[in-house]
Design an enzyme around this catalytic site. Structure first.
Site, PDB file in Angstrom:
ATOM      1  N   GLN A  39      12.644  -2.250   0.433  1.00  0.00           N
ATOM      2  CA  GLN A  39      11.582  -2.890   1.202  1.00  0.00           C
ATOM      3  C   GLN A  39      11.997  -4.228   1.792  1.00  0.00           C
ATOM      4  O   GLN A  39      11.211  -4.864   2.495  1.00  0.00           O
ATOM      5  CB  GLN A  39      10.334  -3.070   0.334  1.00  0.00           C
ATOM      6  CG  GLN A  39       9.693  -1.759  -0.087  1.00  0.00           C
ATOM      7  CD  GLN A  39       9.286  -0.907   1.096  1.00  0.00           C
ATOM      8  OE1 GLN A  39       8.759  -1.400   2.079  1.00  0.00           O
ATOM      9  NE2 GLN A  39       9.541   0.401   1.017  1.00  0.00           N
ATOM     10  N   ASP A  87      -2.111   3.064   2.308  1.00  0.00           N
ATOM     11  CA  ASP A  87      -1.485   3.197   3.621  1.00  0.00           C
ATOM     12  C   ASP A  87      -1.797   4.607   4.124  1.00  0.00           C
ATOM     13  O   ASP A  87      -1.363   5.582   3.514  1.00  0.00           O
ATOM     14  CB  ASP A  87       0.029   2.984   3.484  1.00  0.00           C
ATOM     15  CG  ASP A  87       0.673   2.620   4.794  1.00  0.00           C
ATOM     16  OD1 ASP A  87       0.001   2.683   5.828  1.00  0.00           O
ATOM     17  OD2 ASP A  87       1.871   2.279   4.785  1.00  0.00           O
ATOM     18  N   TRP A 109       4.379   0.665   9.862  1.00  0.00           N
ATOM     19  CA  TRP A 109       4.814  -0.495   9.094  1.00  0.00           C
ATOM     20  C   TRP A 109       4.093  -1.758   9.557  1.00  0.00           C
ATOM     21  O   TRP A 109       3.986  -2.722   8.796  1.00  0.00           O
ATOM     22  CB  TRP A 109       6.327  -0.677   9.202  1.00  0.00           C
ATOM     23  CG  TRP A 109       7.078   0.370   8.439  1.00  0.00           C
ATOM     24  CD1 TRP A 109       7.590   1.531   8.922  1.00  0.00           C
ATOM     25  CD2 TRP A 109       7.378   0.349   7.050  1.00  0.00           C
ATOM     26  NE1 TRP A 109       8.187   2.233   7.918  1.00  0.00           N
ATOM     27  CE2 TRP A 109       8.078   1.538   6.761  1.00  0.00           C
ATOM     28  CE3 TRP A 109       7.129  -0.559   6.016  1.00  0.00           C
ATOM     29  CZ2 TRP A 109       8.530   1.835   5.483  1.00  0.00           C
ATOM     30  CZ3 TRP A 109       7.584  -0.258   4.738  1.00  0.00           C
ATOM     31  CH2 TRP A 109       8.284   0.924   4.487  1.00  0.00           C
ATOM     32  N   LYS A 112      20.910   9.612  -7.489  1.00  0.00           N
ATOM     33  CA  LYS A 112      19.608   9.262  -6.932  1.00  0.00           C
ATOM     34  C   LYS A 112      18.626  10.387  -7.159  1.00  0.00           C
ATOM     35  O   LYS A 112      18.943  11.556  -6.978  1.00  0.00           O
ATOM     36  CB  LYS A 112      19.749   8.974  -5.435  1.00  0.00           C
ATOM     37  CG  LYS A 112      18.468   8.468  -4.786  1.00  0.00           C
ATOM     38  CD  LYS A 112      18.686   8.143  -3.322  1.00  0.00           C
ATOM     39  CE  LYS A 112      17.406   7.639  -2.681  1.00  0.00           C
ATOM     40  NZ  LYS A 112      17.597   7.310  -1.245  1.00  0.00           N
ATOM     41  N   TRP A 152       8.551  -3.373   4.006  1.00  0.00           N
ATOM     42  CA  TRP A 152       7.324  -4.155   3.822  1.00  0.00           C
ATOM     43  C   TRP A 152       7.601  -5.647   3.690  1.00  0.00           C
ATOM     44  O   TRP A 152       6.877  -6.480   4.246  1.00  0.00           O
ATOM     45  CB  TRP A 152       6.576  -3.634   2.598  1.00  0.00           C
ATOM     46  CG  TRP A 152       5.196  -4.183   2.459  1.00  0.00           C
ATOM     47  CD1 TRP A 152       4.198  -4.155   3.387  1.00  0.00           C
ATOM     48  CD2 TRP A 152       4.658  -4.860   1.317  1.00  0.00           C
ATOM     49  NE1 TRP A 152       3.055  -4.759   2.886  1.00  0.00           N
ATOM     50  CE2 TRP A 152       3.314  -5.201   1.626  1.00  0.00           C
ATOM     51  CE3 TRP A 152       5.170  -5.185   0.063  1.00  0.00           C
ATOM     52  CZ2 TRP A 152       2.498  -5.857   0.719  1.00  0.00           C
ATOM     53  CZ3 TRP A 152       4.351  -5.838  -0.837  1.00  0.00           C
ATOM     54  CH2 TRP A 152       3.025  -6.171  -0.516  1.00  0.00           C
ATOM     55  N   PRO A 170       0.809  -1.222   0.000  1.00  0.00           N
ATOM     56  CA  PRO A 170       0.000   0.000   0.000  1.00  0.00           C
ATOM     57  C   PRO A 170       0.841   1.270   0.000  1.00  0.00           C
ATOM     58  O   PRO A 170       1.605   1.504   0.937  1.00  0.00           O
ATOM     59  CB  PRO A 170      -0.802  -0.130   1.304  1.00  0.00           C
ATOM     60  CG  PRO A 170       0.066  -0.954   2.206  1.00  0.00           C
ATOM     61  CD  PRO A 170       0.797  -1.902   1.307  1.00  0.00           C
ATOM     62  N   LYS A 212      13.635  15.343  -4.878  1.00  0.00           N
ATOM     63  CA  LYS A 212      13.072  16.669  -5.132  1.00  0.00           C
ATOM     64  C   LYS A 212      14.103  17.756  -4.888  1.00  0.00           C
ATOM     65  O   LYS A 212      14.122  18.776  -5.570  1.00  0.00           O
ATOM     66  CB  LYS A 212      11.842  16.875  -4.247  1.00  0.00           C
ATOM     67  CG  LYS A 212      10.664  15.981  -4.613  1.00  0.00           C
ATOM     68  CD  LYS A 212       9.470  16.244  -3.715  1.00  0.00           C
ATOM     69  CE  LYS A 212       8.294  15.346  -4.082  1.00  0.00           C
ATOM     70  NZ  LYS A 212       7.133  15.565  -3.185  1.00  0.00           N
TER      71      LYS A 212
END
Length: 1010
Positions: free
Chosen positions: A585, A86, A549, A622, A589, A47, A625
């Protein structure tokens, strides 16, 4: 018969049209309904949080999530896939804090928890439409009409049930431990959260601090090592990168069996001074200079000595039962190494796990000089109230002024920062609630063996290492917007109780505040109280919420409100057959899914996982923003289409690799692959419509052409490769096989077969070519449906639906192709590959000699690597002759006759040598002129706007010296240009153009034949 194809198709517009047809026809829903009752294939969608815009990295994971269920659906599986959102946790809270101008937990509480959480609830779906639009636009089929949402009461209740299940088995406990604490967010982080925020370029102080032994300890030490009489003060030299922790120092630790040295140096004031540090680190620490070793001793001889503490903490700073003595002791510890620092470690049990454990072992006091906001507590010092990092230079100035700072530098090292707000984490001793994952460490490791990881090295590498070094999961958070931890406490006797459901709460004696409770979040659930079963006091919920989490890791259970509802459906959909997220992850997750399912059910919650590498920008940096290098996905889709983006994501590199992304690469995908396929499809439709080809007409029972037999052999090999690749979670390998086949279909089969499509309408060879190419294109549409669902649909709906009323109306409702391996001809495939290799080298040799392919040459000589290849090339000779436009193929044993020979141009690669005879006879030159004229006339046809099937009359001026060429090669020119006749002179009204040929200006004219 077939809808005419626009050779300059606007792919984004085509995709928008197909999206609309899918909506109107409910194609996604029907693809699932049609397989109802079949073997399940389950995707768990990790999610995302919809309070931020999706980026290009979200496209990567969503494309990889989409392809496997699409494939499995076409293989006959029932493959429901449900979207999830989520909605809890710090990302949401921080966003709302910024909007409200709040900067601390106290300000949130002043604002009001109910009002704050209401704003959180409003904000979680701020970008939901963006997520849904992007998901739909890239063709990711996901049930977004019935999503699971982590903030729903039913979801929360299932999370409570999980905690209660673990509580009943003794796997939930409270402990006073050092936890990674975010001073900005005011809460602890779990180990997997910490792993998400490490920075390799953190800049911190690197300081060497002197701790003066007390007079009695100096006397004791000097006596041990045999130095009598008056001696200068002796200092223990310790190293630290966190000067603020020196305010809480309660001990120094040495390695028991390591050698230490008493060294005499000259102080900055010119007087002798004595330092104690590890013998192995003398040169690194003291460097070249005027110092000498007076004595050496083992670390155990330092144990028991005491020194003057740098700062005297206030009594209220001491936590628990410990007490400060008059001085701090020297102790021994196993974790002291000789790899960095001085071999003497300063101990502050409140701010380090090793320090904390040593403090418990040695009975050291726990001193907290810093509050939970990361600010120094008032102690009458210049740094009172300062954030720890801001306090560092003030503390160093103080130590320097007192002569206790030996050296101060800076170090660039790896340090953890909050993955949400980017604040530096502090390791802070406090009470937290833990899930005791270490109690089942071996089972966590063992269940990992049942999971298939792609790439495979993640299994025992990044993920396996994480499980091997597993620590208990700090699950409580001192925050507001999250799943409330279902633990109630009696303030009178301290009794704790865990509640697993709303019904369980209703059954508690003396329960209050439950009526009208429609929201299980804070602060409403905090009002629910009941009688303490131990002392009769009032049980109140502890204020903590759960690690967000935990919410995401609980999704297999909580998405179905299990065990309260959907028990049968849960049995069908647990565990998942497939999950996919990025490599970060493995400690997020992927881990929480694995931990919860293993702890609750004793089995993993997923069988197969594709672990994606991260996306970098075109320069290898990488995306962020802050750097301004994030690629906005909508711009890419609007320019090149979703299929081009999907194909790049799936095939540019294996999924586990880090990948660089640039829009130029998407343009190349469009040009090199999708347009190649589209042009082949356009070619077929154009000529099939001209000849009124009917796919329902009986194809030739026997394919006489080597080209047909070859491409059908290649096609069946391709079906097998793609099926096997997708079965084994290798979309990249499967996609690259398709790419290679499309290249061969276009640049070998179609190009070699062009003349076959220009023969008479009743020609059996032409019909075989049409049937073969049609079969290849229809099969490709099905093979590519999971990869590029839009262009696959476009091909299928134009090639299949108009001619087969009984066919499914969408390629995504069709079955995946089955390979017929009996039609695979390995020998023919090998021979054709050799012919293609020789042709490629021959063209390279022509290019070196600057001779166009349209110019016939007398001979090509080939050196092959084996006799079987010579035999194969002889069989392929007619194709090589035509492909290279030569009159003869010969073989050579070595290069002696062609090397350095001006009549040959040579190209070589991988043991193959191809030599093109470049000597032109007058006859060859004349034939070359005829072929050049054909090329010019064909170009004029396009420029004049003639249809491809239009017959023409070709004109030429006699004075241009073309009479001989037209006389000798007239029939050839007529046939190749669809001319009715060749005529001298150019009549008024004919389309004409001048050309340069063999150094002469010539004029040609054309017009449509009557």
């Amino acid at each position: 018969m077939f809808r005419p194809v626009d050779p300059k198709m606007n792919f984004p517009q085509m995709e928008e049209r197909i999206l609309q047809s899918w909506k109107e026809g409910r194609i996604f829903q029907r693809s699932i309904e049609a397989r109802s009752g079949a073997t399940p294939f389950v995707l768990y969608d990790g999610p995302p949080t919809a309070n931020g815009s999706p980026g290009i990295h979200h496209v990567l994971s969503r494309v990889f999530k989409d392809i496997i269920p699409r494939f499995r659906t076409m293989k006959g599986y029932w493959a429901p896939r449900r979207a999830g959102w989520d909605t809890h946790g710090l990302p949401v809270e921080l966003e709302v804090e910024r909007e409200l101008g709040l900067t601390s937990k106290s300000q949130i509480e002043e604002y009001g928890v109910a009002e704050f959480n209401a704003r959180c609830r409003e904000s979680v779906f701020r970008y939901l439409k963006d997520w849904e639009s992007l998901t739909e636009r890239i063709g990711f089929w996901l049930d977004m009409e019935h999503p699971y949402i982590t903030m729903d009461n039913e979801y929360i209740e299932s999370c409570w049930w999980i905690i209660k299940s673990l509580w009943d088995r003794g796997l939930v406990s409270q402990g006073h431990r050092v936890t990674p604490h975010c001073p900005r967010c005011g809460t602890s982080l779990s180990s997997h959260e910490v792993s998400l925020g490490y920075k390799d370029d953190a800049r911190d102080p690197s300081v060497y601090v002197k701790f003066r032994l007390t007079p009695d300890s100096q006397k004791e030490l000097y006596g041990k090592i045999g130095l009598e009489g008056d001696n200068p003060d002796a200092f223990l030299l310790a190293w630290t990168t966190t000067p603020w922790t020196l305010t809480a120092n309660v001990a120094l630790a040495v390695a028991r069996d390591a050698d230490y040295a008493l060294v005499e140096i000259t102080s900055p004031q010119g007087s002798p001074e004595r330092l104690i540090l590890a013998r192995a680190l003398l040169d690194r620490t003291l460097g070249p200079g005027d110092w000498q070793v007076l004595r050496e001793m083992p670390g155990r001889d330092l144990s028991g000595l005491v020194y003057e503490r740098l700062y005297q903490p206030r009594e209220e700073f001491v936590v628990g039962d410990g007490a400060l003595g008059d001085h701090n002791p020297v102790v021994t510890a196993d974790f002291v190494t000789m790899e960095e620092g001085t071999g003497i470690v300063h101990i502050a049990p409140a701010y380090g796990q090793d320090d904390y454990e040593l403090g418990k072992q040695e009975g050291l006091p726990l001193v907290h000089t810093v509050d939970l906001a990361g600010k120094l507590k008032p102690a009458g010092k210049p740094w009172d109230g300062r954030f720890v990092k801001a306090a560092d230079p003030l503390i160093l100035d103080d130590l320097k002024s007192r002569g206790l700072l030996y050296r101060s530098e800076h170090i660039v090292h790896t340090y953890p920062f909050c993955w949400r707000c980017d604040a530096p984490l502090l390791y802070y001793a406090k009470l937290s609630w833990y899930i005791r994952t270490t109690a089942l460490k071996e089972e966590l490791i063992g269940r990992n063996e049942e999971i298939n990881w792609y790439p495979e090295h993640i299994k025992h590498g990044r993920f396996g290492d994480w499980l091997q070094n597993n620590v208990d999961w700090a699950v409580s958070r001192e925050r507001y917007w999250g799943t409330p931890l279902p633990i109630w406490q009696c303030p009178e006797c301290g009794h704790h109780d865990c509640v697993g459901s709303r019904d369980e709460l209703k059954g508690k004696a003396g329960v209050k505040g439950l009526e009208g409770l429609s929201d299980l979040h804070r602060p409403y659930v905090d009002e629910v109280t009941y009688d303490c079963p131990q002392c009769g006091g009032e049980m109140r919920r502890i204020p903590d919420v759960m690690d967000c989490w935990f919410d995401s890791g609980a999704m297999p259970i909580a998405q179905l409100h299990y065990p309260f509802d959907n028990q049968e459906l849960f049995g069908k959909t647990f565990p998942a057959d497939y999950i996919c997220e990025a490599v970060d992850q493995t400690r997020g997750w992927f881990y929480t899914l694995h931990a919860i399912s293993t702890l609750v059910f004793g089995r993993p919650s997923y069988r197969n996982v594709i672990c994606l590498g991260l996306i970098l920008d075109a320069k290898g940096e990488k995306m962020s923003k802050a750097r301004g290098n994030v690629v906005e996905p909508w711009a890419v889709i609007q320019a090149s289409g979703a299929d081009a983006l999907r194909w790049y994501m799936l095939t540019a590199c294996p999924p586990g690799n880090v990948r660089r992304f640039s829009t130029d690469q998407i343009t190349q995908v469009l040009r090199k692959f999708l347009l190649t396929l589209w042009n082949t499809y356009s070619f077929f439709v154009t000529y099939a419509n001209i000849d009124r080809f009917d796919p329902n007409s009986a194809p030739s029972p026997k394919l006489d052409s080597d080209l047909d037999r070859w491409v059908i052999s290649e096609l069946n090999q391709l079906i097998h490769q793609v099926d096997s690749g997708l079965q084994n979670y290798d979309p990249t390998g499967a996609g690259r096989a398709i790419e290679q086949f499309v290249d061969g279909l276009s640049n070998w089969y179609v190009r070699r077969s062009r003349r076959r499509f220009w023969k008479s309408e009743n020609d059996a060879d032409k019909q075989a070519a049409y049937h073969t190419l049609y079969h290849c294109l229809v099969t490709l549409s099905k093979l590519m449906a999971p990869f590029t669902p839009f262009i696959a649909e476009e091909l299928y709906q134009n090639l299949v639906c108009p001619v087969d009323p009984g066919a499914p109306e969408s390629v995504h409702l069709a079955d995946f192709p089955e390979a017929d391996l009996s039609r695979v001809d390995e020998t023919l495939s090998a021979d054709t590959r050799l012919a293609m290799k020789v042709s490629s080298l021959g063209r390279a040799a022509r290019s070196q000699a600057r001779i166009k392919v349209r110019q016939p040459l007398a001979q090509v000589l080939v050196k092959v690597r084996a006799e079987t290849e010579r035999k194969g090339l002889k069989a392929m000779a007619p194709q090589v002759l035509e492909e290279l436009n030569v009159k003869d193929v010969g073989f050579m044993e070595d290069e002696a006759g062609v090397e350095g020979n001006p009549d040959f141009s040579v190209a070589r690669e991988g043991g193959y040598v191809v030599a093109m005879c470049t000597r032109l006879t007058p006859e060859l030159a004349a034939e070359g002129r005829a072929r050049e004229i054909v090329h010019r006339v064909q170009t004029m046809r396009r420029s004049a706007g003639f249809d491809i099937a239009d017959h023409i009359i070709t004109y030429y001026r006699d004075e241009d010296g073309l009479e001989g060429v037209m006389a000798d090669f007239g029939p050839y020119i007529v046939q190749e240009t669809l001319s009715r006749s060749l005529e001298k002179g150019i009549p008024e009204g004919a389309y004409s153009d001048s050309h340069r040929l063999d150094g002469k200006d010539i004029v040609l004219g054309i017009e449509k034949a009557a």
